[in-house]
Design a protein around this motif. Structure first.
Motif, short mmCIF file in Angstrom:
data_model
loop_
_atom_site.label_atom_id
_atom_site.label_comp_id
_atom_site.label_asym_id
_atom_site.label_seq_id
_atom_site.Cartn_x
_atom_site.Cartn_y
_atom_site.Cartn_z
N ASN A 1 0.82 -1.21 0.00
CA ASN A 1 0.00 0.00 0.00
C ASN A 1 0.85 1.26 0.00
OD1 ASN A 1 -2.55 -1.47 0.20
ND2 ASN A 1 -1.93 -1.93 2.31
N VAL A 2 1.81 1.32 -0.91
CA VAL A 2 2.66 2.50 -1.02
C VAL A 2 1.82 3.67 -1.51
CG1 VAL A 2 4.64 3.52 -2.20
CG2 VAL A 2 4.74 1.14 -1.43
N GLU A 3 1.95 4.81 -0.85
CA GLU A 3 1.16 6.00 -1.17
C GLU A 3 2.09 7.07 -1.74
OE1 GLU A 3 -1.27 8.11 -2.32
OE2 GLU A 3 -2.36 6.64 -1.09
N LEU A 4 2.03 7.26 -3.07
CA LEU A 4 2.95 8.20 -3.72
C LEU A 4 2.64 9.65 -3.39
CD1 LEU A 4 3.43 6.64 -7.28
CD2 LEU A 4 4.85 6.38 -5.25
N SER A 5 1.45 9.94 -2.92
CA SER A 5 1.13 11.33 -2.55
C SER A 5 2.01 11.83 -1.41
CB SER A 5 -0.35 11.45 -2.17
OG SER A 5 -0.64 10.65 -1.04
N ILE A 6 2.57 10.89 -0.64
CA ILE A 6 3.47 11.25 0.46
C ILE A 6 4.68 12.01 -0.08
CG2 ILE A 6 5.06 10.28 2.18
CD1 ILE A 6 2.18 10.24 3.08
N LEU A 7 5.06 11.72 -1.33
CA LEU A 7 6.25 12.36 -1.91
C LEU A 7 6.09 13.87 -2.03
CD1 LEU A 7 7.16 9.85 -4.79
CD2 LEU A 7 7.72 9.72 -2.36
N GLU A 8 4.86 14.35 -1.94
CA GLU A 8 4.60 15.79 -2.07
C GLU A 8 4.64 16.52 -0.73
OE1 GLU A 8 4.45 16.83 -5.12
OE2 GLU A 8 4.40 14.77 -5.90
N THR A 9 4.80 15.78 0.36
CA THR A 9 4.68 16.38 1.68
C THR A 9 6.01 16.94 2.18
OG1 THR A 9 5.12 14.32 2.87
CG2 THR A 9 2.83 14.76 2.24
N GLU A 10 5.90 17.90 3.10
CA GLU A 10 7.09 18.48 3.71
C GLU A 10 7.79 17.46 4.60
OE1 GLU A 10 9.82 21.48 3.97
OE2 GLU A 10 7.96 21.48 2.76
N GLU A 11 7.02 16.56 5.20
CA GLU A 11 7.61 15.54 6.07
C GLU A 11 8.53 14.62 5.27
OE1 GLU A 11 6.25 12.22 9.42
OE2 GLU A 11 4.75 13.13 8.10
N TYR A 12 8.07 14.25 4.06
CA TYR A 12 8.91 13.41 3.20
C TYR A 12 10.19 14.15 2.82
CZ TYR A 12 10.55 11.12 -1.07
OH TYR A 12 11.33 10.51 -2.04
N LYS A 13 10.08 15.42 2.47
CA LYS A 13 11.26 16.19 2.11
C LYS A 13 12.25 16.25 3.26
CE LYS A 13 12.87 20.73 0.57
NZ LYS A 13 12.49 22.12 0.20
N THR A 14 11.75 16.48 4.46
CA THR A 14 12.62 16.59 5.62
C THR A 14 13.33 15.27 5.91
OG1 THR A 14 11.21 18.29 6.60
CG2 THR A 14 12.70 17.11 8.08
N MET A 15 12.59 14.17 5.88
CA MET A 15 13.17 12.87 6.20
C MET A 15 14.15 12.42 5.13
SD MET A 15 9.91 10.80 7.81
CE MET A 15 10.88 9.33 8.08
N ALA A 16 13.77 12.56 3.86
CA ALA A 16 14.62 12.07 2.77
C ALA A 16 15.88 12.89 2.62
CB ALA A 16 13.83 12.06 1.46
N SER A 17 15.79 14.20 2.86
CA SER A 17 16.96 15.06 2.68
C SER A 17 17.99 14.89 3.79
CB SER A 17 16.54 16.53 2.61
OG SER A 17 15.91 16.94 3.80
N SER A 18 17.59 14.27 4.91
CA SER A 18 18.52 14.08 6.03
C SER A 18 19.34 12.81 5.90
CB SER A 18 17.74 14.04 7.35
OG SER A 18 16.96 12.86 7.44
N LEU A 19 19.07 12.03 4.85
CA LEU A 19 19.71 10.72 4.70
C LEU A 19 20.19 10.54 3.28
CD1 LEU A 19 20.26 7.76 5.70
CD2 LEU A 19 17.92 7.24 4.94
N ARG A 20 21.49 10.39 3.10
CA ARG A 20 22.00 10.20 1.74
C ARG A 20 21.47 8.90 1.12
NH1 ARG A 20 25.27 12.42 -1.71
NH2 ARG A 20 26.14 11.13 -3.35
N GLY A 21 21.26 7.89 1.95
CA GLY A 21 20.76 6.61 1.45
C GLY A 21 19.37 6.68 0.87
N SER A 22 18.67 7.80 1.07
CA SER A 22 17.31 7.92 0.53
C SER A 22 17.31 7.88 -1.00
CB SER A 22 16.66 9.22 1.01
OG SER A 22 17.38 10.36 0.53
N ILE A 23 18.44 8.18 -1.63
CA ILE A 23 18.52 8.11 -3.10
C ILE A 23 18.21 6.70 -3.59
CG2 ILE A 23 21.00 7.61 -3.12
CD1 ILE A 23 19.12 9.82 -5.65
N MET A 24 18.41 5.68 -2.71
CA MET A 24 18.23 4.29 -3.13
C MET A 24 16.77 3.91 -3.33
SD MET A 24 21.32 3.53 -3.39
CE MET A 24 20.92 1.92 -4.03
N VAL A 25 15.82 4.70 -2.84
CA VAL A 25 14.41 4.36 -3.07
C VAL A 25 13.97 4.75 -4.47
CG1 VAL A 25 13.92 4.69 -0.61
CG2 VAL A 25 13.40 6.55 -2.21
#
Length: 435
Positions: free
Chosen positions: A78-102
């Motif tokens: 149940n992956v929800e792609l709308s999450i990619l538009e949220t500020e929370e996603y930006k904050t979490m993904a930008s704090s981790l270099r490994g996020s590029i792997m998703v």
């Protein structure tokens, strides 16, 4: 902010088992996005970077079950792609270099994705071009918006192709492989990274139904399939932790046994430490490092100064050059450390010089270490951890030094080493965490 207070000079003793490999975990956990079926992963390390990625997967809608201290089940139904538009996603993904792997799995399964400019160690330029050039060759289109620092990718029609990678990037190879497994047709990747962690990823993907050939070489052939299914996978022991423990034993004159080290996957690591004069015995799959009062750096056959340099696999991993450098400070002899891949990774040597080490920083890539041969102990000082590997190198130096050392910003160390203070105390180290 947390710090370590270390009283050096204690000899360590006992057994220690390495955690699961951090660099493999970031790839393997991201690959769970490629299927809606459950994927069970064992030996998942309890470290900041991996925990951040697990939290990111949860945010995206992946169901995460903790089955035990080191085992998880991931179900990305149940992956929800709308999450990619949220500020929370930006904050979490930008704090981790490994996020590029998703990104590779998102493009392969959902045909689109976006990722903010990732964070990580401050060790010089770590460009992402290799990832995006590979995606583009598979048919993806992307834009980088400087305003919000987001990469936007459209991959609605990925097709297999020939890819000659401009560098043998480990994360770049893994990301492109994950994008290609569900692309239409055949993809050939030449100059692919072939580190054990990439091999592990490819084997796991094959167990999920992918068709990847050439595993272990720099030429991968991937025949795209329509869907992947669930599987079960165990991570390798972390080779960087193993190298860190070898260096720690030598610097502190300690006898340590490293359990279940998967010696067959360590490549040149044992040989490089032997060149520094460190004795070790391989017993089944364990490494025994006996207590040594002294160790002497080898020279080349013609008598010239030993050089230790990093290289792509099966060369020596750049993540252990910082450990080799600090170990050399108390050896007999001289060694040139040549860090070819990152231009800022040797800047931590100023702290070692303050501790009494004899090091000449030639330029951002090279440092000459003149070993003290135990004639003068390093002295405890207050210092700060600039990145994961330098932080552990400073920790090793502090454990061997006379007096008390304080290491600030140990969150950097926590990113790559699980419960390191607890595990070292169990070996006899005098180390306290100060919050």
């Amino acid at each position: 902010m947390a710090s370590f207070k270390i009283t050096g000079g204690n000899r360590l003793h006992g057994e220690i088992e390495p955690q699961g490999a951090k660099n493999e975990a970031l790839q393997i956990l991201s690959a769970t996005l490629l299927t809606e079926e459950p994927v069970t992963i064992h030996k998942v390390p309890n470290i900041r970077d991996v925990n951040k990625l697990i939290d990111l997967l949860k945010l995206m809608g992946v169901d995460v079950e903790k089955l035990g201290p080191e085992s998880y089940r991931f179900t990305a139904k149940n992956v929800e792609l709308s999450i990619l538009e949220t500020e929370e996603y930006k904050t979490m993904a930008s704090s981790l270099r490994g996020s590029i792997m998703v990104l590779g799995p998102l493009l392969a399964r959902f045909g689109k994705g976006k990722i903010p400019k990732p964070g990580g160690d401050k060790i010089g330029r770590r460009r992402l071009d290799t990832h995006f050039i590979g995606f583009q060759k598979l048919g993806a289109k992307f834009e980088y918006h400087a305003g919000d620092e987001f990469f936007h990718i459209d991959a609605s029609d990925l097709k297999g192709t020939y890819i000659l990678m401009d560098e043998a990037s480990v994360t770049g190879t893994a990301n492109i492989v994950m994008a290609a497994v569900l692309a239409k047709g055949q993809t050939t990747i030449y100059n692919a990274a072939c580190e054990p962690y990439v091999q592990q990823l490819c084997r796991m993907l094959n167990s999920m139904g992918a068709d990847i050939q050439g595993i272990g070489s720099n030429l991968l052939t991937i025949n795209g399939v329509t869907a992947l299914h669930g599987t079960e996978h165990q991570l390798l022991p972390d080779m960087i932790e193993i190298g860190s423990f070898i260096g720690m034993a030598a610097m502190t004159k300690s006898s340590l046994k490293i359990k279940n080290a998967r010696v067959d996957q360590l490549g040149l690591i044992p040989d490089v430490f032997r060149k520094l004069g460190i004795q070790m015995e391989i017993i089944d799959d364990d490494i025994l490092i006996p207590a040594q009062n002294n160790y002497e750096i080898e020279t080349f056959i013609d008598g010239s100064i030993m050089t230790v340099a990093d290289a792509i696999w099966p060369g020596f991993t750049p993540d252990l050059l910082s450990i080799v450098l600090v170990v050399a400070t108390q050896a007999k002899g001289t060694v040139l450390i040549h860090q070819k891949m990152f231009e800022s990774r040797l800047f931590f040597v100023d702290k070692l010089i303050d501790m009494g080490a004899q090091i000449i920083l030639c330029d951002p890539h090279r440092a000459t270490v003149i070993g003290l041969d135990r004639k003068q102990a390093l002295r405890g000082i207050r210092m700060s951890s600039p990145d994961i590997r330098a932080g552990v190198s400073l920790l090793i130096a502090a454990l061997s030094a006379e007096g008390v050392s304080i290491i600030d910003h140990v969150e950097q160390i926590d990113r790559g080493y699980q419960n390191i203070d607890d595990r070292l105390r169990a070996l006899g180290a005098d180390i306290t965490r100060i919050d």
